[in-house]
Design an enzyme around this catalytic site. Structure first.
Site: not given
Length: 389
Positions: A287, A335
């Site tokens: 993450y 992204y």
């Protein structure tokens, strides 16, 4: 090699999908979840009528009930637990337990957010209840959450171990290089170490390019028993090991050490359950809401010793062509990052293990590790996936 848990590889992720990503005006978080859900079921070769468990969360309440109603599902099992970014990984573990107990057979797991379209990540967009502990004791002093906490962690790491902003910039540059190989990535183009370190300071020492994007988007996973998954449309990706930790705090102010947040416990337990070692991992998805979070997690997960993360990430090691591929979609840094990113870590890991990532596909991918935190150092999940039972 350690002995595997009986639950290891008992369930598989049979389908994955994203919704429209980036800036998606005109769609609600519920609509994005439904779009991703239908695509994930099609990916698995299943239909809505096959689903008997719904695990969902958004930035709203009652997510599971809302999604079930919207899709016309009458579930036997429902879970809308929300502990922040790791919630969907936690849902996978809950689904594993529910399937093993015979409470359901096919679990649909979703997330969706329209934070970019809503502008809810702007400084004036989040409202804290003034009666809450944070509202009383933190917000009045101007602490930005969560970036303020991670900025303090970055300062502590630099003080204790001698890391520098340039070390964090390596992580952002590697993410961009992966994003340049991903046609779905929201932000592409060249990015250099100097450009990261020249971007505006948000919370010292973290700069704009040290911080994740804010986008719209949704994702979905289909989890079922390993036996059933073998007869479905895609190669099964098995949940070989998964573990969680939860602390008592809602904020990290009572932590003894902000560089030791119990991630190591989840890693050790997940590896023991999976019966594999760190050397067996071919791709890692961490993450990456902030670059310091990746550096810290690499150390806590045990891929390098405490304080050695700054050297571990140097020289393009994390980027395409490096020997430690990480966040191969481009991650939350390039992204996309629609509010909470956990489900997208899993989607990318599954696609790498199924060999579906096009230009960014790794030549050898049999085991993947996904790690995500919940809130700010309040919870952690580490999961190990494999394409061989």
């Amino acid at each position: 090699m350690t002995r595997r848990s009986p639950l290891s590889s008992s369930v598989a992720i049979a389908g994955v999908a994203e919704s429209d990503l980036g800036k998606v005006p005109g769609k609600t978080a519920l609509e994005l979840q439904a779009q991703a859900a239908r695509a994930a079921l099609a990916d698995a070769g299943l239909r809505l009528r096959d689903v008997d468990a719904v695990f969902a969360h958004t930035d709203d309440r009652f997510s599971g009930l809302q999604l079930a109603e919207y899709l016309g599902i009458t579930p036997r099992y429902l879970d809308s637990s929300n502990v922040g970014g790791m919630s969907n990984l936690m849902h996978i573990r809950h689904a594993m337990a529910a399937i093993a107990a015979g409470l359901c057979e096919v679990a649909l797991i979703t997330y969706g957010s329209t934070q970019l379209s809503d502008g809810s990540r702007k400084l004036t967009g989040l409202v804290e209840d003034p009666r809450s502990p944070r509202g009383q004791f933190i917000v009045p002093h101007g602490q930005l959450s969560p970036i303020g906490y991670y900025a303090m962690v970055a300062q502590l790491h630099m003080h204790r171990y001698g890391s520098r902003p340039a070390d964090l910039a390596e992580i952002a540059v590697a993410a961009r290089q992966w994003a340049n190989l991903n046609p779905k990535a929201y932000r592409q183009g060249p990015l250099t170490l100097d450009e990261v370190n020249a971007s505006p300071v948000v919370a010292a020492p973290l700069r704009q390019r040290d911080c994740c994007l804010v986008t719209d988007g949704g994702g979905a996973l289909v989890v079922t028993s390993a036996q059933r998954a073998r007869d479905l449309a895609r190669m099964p990706v098995y949940v070989k090991g998964i573990a969680e930790t939860f602390s008592h705090h809602y904020t990290p102010l009572e932590l003894d050490d902000w560089l030791d947040t119990r991630v190591a416990e989840t890693a050790d337990e997940a590896f023991a359950m999976a019966g594999v070692t760190r050397g067996d991992i071919d791709v890692v998805q961490i993450y990456d809401h902030f670059t310091i979070g990746v550096l810290q997690s690499l150390e806590e997960l045990g891929f390098c010793a405490r304080g050695e993360g700054k050297d571990f990430v140097k020289g393009g090691r994390l980027a395409p062509g490096g020997d430690f591929p990480i966040n191969t979609s481009g991650g939350g840094l390039s992204y996309g990052h629609p509010g909470m990113f956990g489900i997208f870590l899993v989607i990318e890991a599954v696609r790498q293990l199924r060999g579906e990532c096009g230009e960014r596909q790794l030549s050898h991918a049999h085991h993947a590790l996904c790690h995500a935190p919940g809130l700010v150092f309040s919870a952690n999940t580490t999961m190990i996936l494999g394409n061989l039972a």
